[in-house]
Design an enzyme around this catalytic site. Structure first.
Site, PDB file in Angstrom:
ATOM      1  N   LYS A  41       0.849  -1.200   0.000  1.00 15.00           N
ATOM      2  CA  LYS A  41       0.000   0.000   0.000  1.00 15.00           C
ATOM      3  C   LYS A  41       0.881   1.245   0.000  1.00 15.00           C
ATOM      4  O   LYS A  41       1.904   1.285   0.690  1.00 15.00           O
ATOM      5  CB  LYS A  41      -0.900  -0.033   1.244  1.00 15.00           C
ATOM      6  CG  LYS A  41      -1.959   1.060   1.286  1.00 15.00           C
ATOM      7  CD  LYS A  41      -2.884   0.869   2.493  1.00 15.00           C
ATOM      8  CE  LYS A  41      -3.978   1.908   2.575  1.00 15.00           C
ATOM      9  NZ  LYS A  41      -4.886   1.701   3.711  1.00 15.00           N
TER      10      LYS A  41
ATOM     11  N   SER B 177      -9.722   1.718   2.757  1.00 17.26           N
ATOM     12  CA  SER B 177      -8.870   2.481   1.879  1.00 17.26           C
ATOM     13  C   SER B 177      -7.803   1.649   1.162  1.00 17.26           C
ATOM     14  O   SER B 177      -7.195   2.136   0.220  1.00 17.26           O
ATOM     15  CB  SER B 177      -8.184   3.598   2.661  1.00 17.26           C
ATOM     16  OG  SER B 177      -7.333   3.057   3.659  1.00 17.26           O
TER      17      SER B 177
ATOM     18  N   SER C 185      -9.855  -0.610   6.973  1.00 14.33           N
ATOM     19  CA  SER C 185      -9.307  -0.470   5.621  1.00 14.33           C
ATOM     20  C   SER C 185      -8.578  -1.671   5.047  1.00 14.33           C
ATOM     21  O   SER C 185      -8.247  -1.674   3.865  1.00 14.33           O
ATOM     22  CB  SER C 185      -8.374   0.732   5.562  1.00 14.33           C
ATOM     23  OG  SER C 185      -9.144   1.897   5.410  1.00 14.33           O
TER      24      SER C 185
HETATM   25  N1  GLN Z   1     -12.953   4.169   6.374  1.00  8.73           N
HETATM   26  C1  GLN Z   1     -12.331   4.680   7.564  1.00  8.73           C
HETATM   27  C2  GLN Z   1     -11.945   6.113   7.362  1.00  8.73           C
HETATM   28  O1  GLN Z   1     -12.243   6.648   6.320  1.00  8.73           O
HETATM   29  C3  GLN Z   1     -11.172   3.874   7.927  1.00  8.73           C
HETATM   30  C4  GLN Z   1     -10.054   4.071   7.015  1.00  8.73           C
HETATM   31  C5  GLN Z   1      -8.926   3.202   7.378  1.00  8.73           C
HETATM   32  O2  GLN Z   1      -9.106   2.171   7.999  1.00  8.73           O
HETATM   33  N2  GLN Z   1      -7.737   3.638   7.001  1.00  8.73           N
HETATM   34  O3  GLN Z   1     -11.341   6.735   8.220  1.00  8.73           O
END
Ligand code: GLN
Length: 491
Positions: free
Chosen positions: A77, A152, A176
């Protein structure tokens, strides 16, 4: 074909000398050439470096290198620092950043001969649940190109599902790793806070950020975890402990284990897709047929998890993104006439979601709101953790859907942030409490979209979570399907 195998299948072939790492890497790049234009899983590809690393891995294998990851191509990532390779967080603020060092997890994988294929796409700084907040381009879901891959870590999950990598590293602050893995029909593990080093991970919300694997099956998740887990002196939150043998835990024997099913999660019928619910109950039946006991439990404060997460995460995010001002960090905007407009123009480059989090975070940390928002959310975080501690006195794992729906169409939630945030309704609780959580595919909807099952465990008890996931996976009898990578039109 090689691009469709698991790490453990490739491990056997590599050890038997039937294939080389160079062949696997070539197969993965052939798949990338075929599908990357439509998927956009990657921000940066490292084709030449990967071929050189594969050659080195073949040399290590010839000398008997024991790691299962030796010679295996993986996606990283793009919020994990990689020496000499751009690390952008899919943000304009880091578009020119080339770290001089590797994140500890990357260094560990490289040292055992894993091959980095490229840097995977994400929502800017990990903020989002669809990868549409990437400032580079959105990634598409290999099962249906008109849908999101989740986020994400959407690039990592799409790459693994499509054969553009054998496995990947993602990061998980509120879901994410697990939510995109579920949307793309693969396995994802968020380990216990402190088990895997965060050194070199560009933070979103440091008290909830975790690094973990995205793989094709549970055994592979255990194999990647084995390499990345363990104390790192460079990460002050890393825990000094003996790392267990995770693969050895996959015995298939789950007879007598008590598995809790939180009633608060399954009665939320307004958000939970009936097909997802059905798949999860199907999985509960499989676990019972293996001798586990599934029991309804209560997590009374779970209903506040999402709100608590977004208050606390935004507070931390606003503070970690404050350093991106063009002086301390971040690409400085050109053409400003004075210092203040230089700061302003630089920070204007943040995407809409990052700006929203900065505003919310600043609001909840203001002196006037601190007690009623931030402090209160910290107290609720403790109550949530206590609910889980109570449940784990009795249960070995807790079962739930990973996300309330399957992958949704691109664009559908972009202007509805709260609907987007609901994607994390079952996952963020594990980040607030720091406990391990795994997602495993548990079926397909009538539209042929994968559904994920979440298994949460006690702190540092990844072994049991993986054991249950592996036992389920082996007996789920899911139809063998592969993503078709076709666009579906509605109707
Ligand atoms: N969807 C969550 C956010 O937008 C978690 C994102 C993540 O786990 N990096 O903060």
């Amino acid at each position: 074909m090689l691009d469709e195998l698991t790490i453990h299948e490739l491990r056997s072939l590599l050890r038997a000398g039937e294939i080389s790492s160079k062949e696997i890497v070539a197969a993965v790049y052939a798949k990338i050439d075929q599908v990357e234009e439509s998927l956009r899983s990657y921000i940066t590809l490292c084709r030449e470096e990967a071929m050189a690393e594969a050659k080195r891995a073949d040399g290590m294998l010839a000398k008997g290198e024991a790691s299962a990851l030796c010679g295996i191509p993986l996606a990283i990532k793009d919020n994990l620092s990689t020496a000499g390779v751009p690390t952008t967080c899919a943000s304009k603020l880091l578009k020119d950043y080339v770290p001089p060092f590797d994140a500890t997890v990357v260094a560990r994988l490289r040292s055992v001969g894993a091959v980095m294929v490229g840097k995977a796409n994400l929502d800017e700084f990990g903020l989002g649940s669809s990868t549409e907040n990437s400032q580079v381009y959105p990634t598409r879901n290999p099962w249906d190109l008109s849908r999101v891959p989740g986020g994400s870590s959407g690039g990592s999950a799409a790459a693994v599902a499509a054969g553009e990598a054998i496995c990947a590293l993602g990061s998980d602050t509120g879901g994410s790793i697990r939510q995109p893995a579920a949307f793309c029909g693969v396995v994802g593990l968020k380990p216990t806070y402190g088990l895997v080093s965060r050194y070199g991970l560009i933070p979103a919300a440091a008290s909830m950020d975790h690094v973990g694997p995205i793989t094709r099956d549970v055994r592979d998740a255990a194999l990647v975890l084995q390499e990345i887990a363990g104390w790192d002196p460079k990460d002050p939150t890393s825990v000094k402990m003996q790392v267990p043998d995770y693969e050895a835990a996959l015995t298939g024997d789950i007879a007598g284990l008590v598995i809790g099913l939180p009633r608060e999660f399954i009665n939320g019928d307004d958000v939970l897709d009936p097909e997802v619910k059905e798949a999860m109950f199907g999985a509960a039946n499989v676990l019972e047929s293996l001798g586990a006991r599934v029991e309804e439990i209560s997590l009374p404060h779970a209903k506040y998890a999402m709100a608590t997460f977004y208050i606390l995460a935004s507070a931390e995010i606003s503070s970690s993104l404050a350093t991106f001002d063009g002086v301390r960090l971040g690409s400085r905007a050109e053409g400003a006439k004075d210092t203040v407009s230089m700061f302003t123009k630089t920070r204007e480059q943040f995407g809409q979601e990052a700006k929203r989090r900065i505003l919310v975070g600043t609001y909840v940390l203001q002196a006037d709101n601190y007690d009623t928002c931030y402090l209160k959310a910290q107290k609720v975080r403790t109550l949530i953790r206590e609910d889980l501690e109570r449940a784990f006195q009795h249960c070995s794992v807790i079962l739930s859907p990973t996300a309330p729906t399957v992958a949704f169409p691109l664009g559908h939630r972009l202007d509805k942030p709260v609907v987007m945030y609901r994607s994390d309704i079952y996952t963020s609780i594990a980040n607030l409490a720091g406990i391990p959580a795994l997602t495993v595919p548990c079926g397909y909807t009538s539209q042929d979209l994968p559904v994920g099952l979440q298994l949460m465990g006690k702190p540092f008890d990844e072994s049991t979570v993986l054991k249950v996931g592996h036992a389920y996976e082996g007996h789920a009898c899911l139809p063998k399907r592969r993503p078709k990578m076709e666009v579906k039109t509605n109707g």
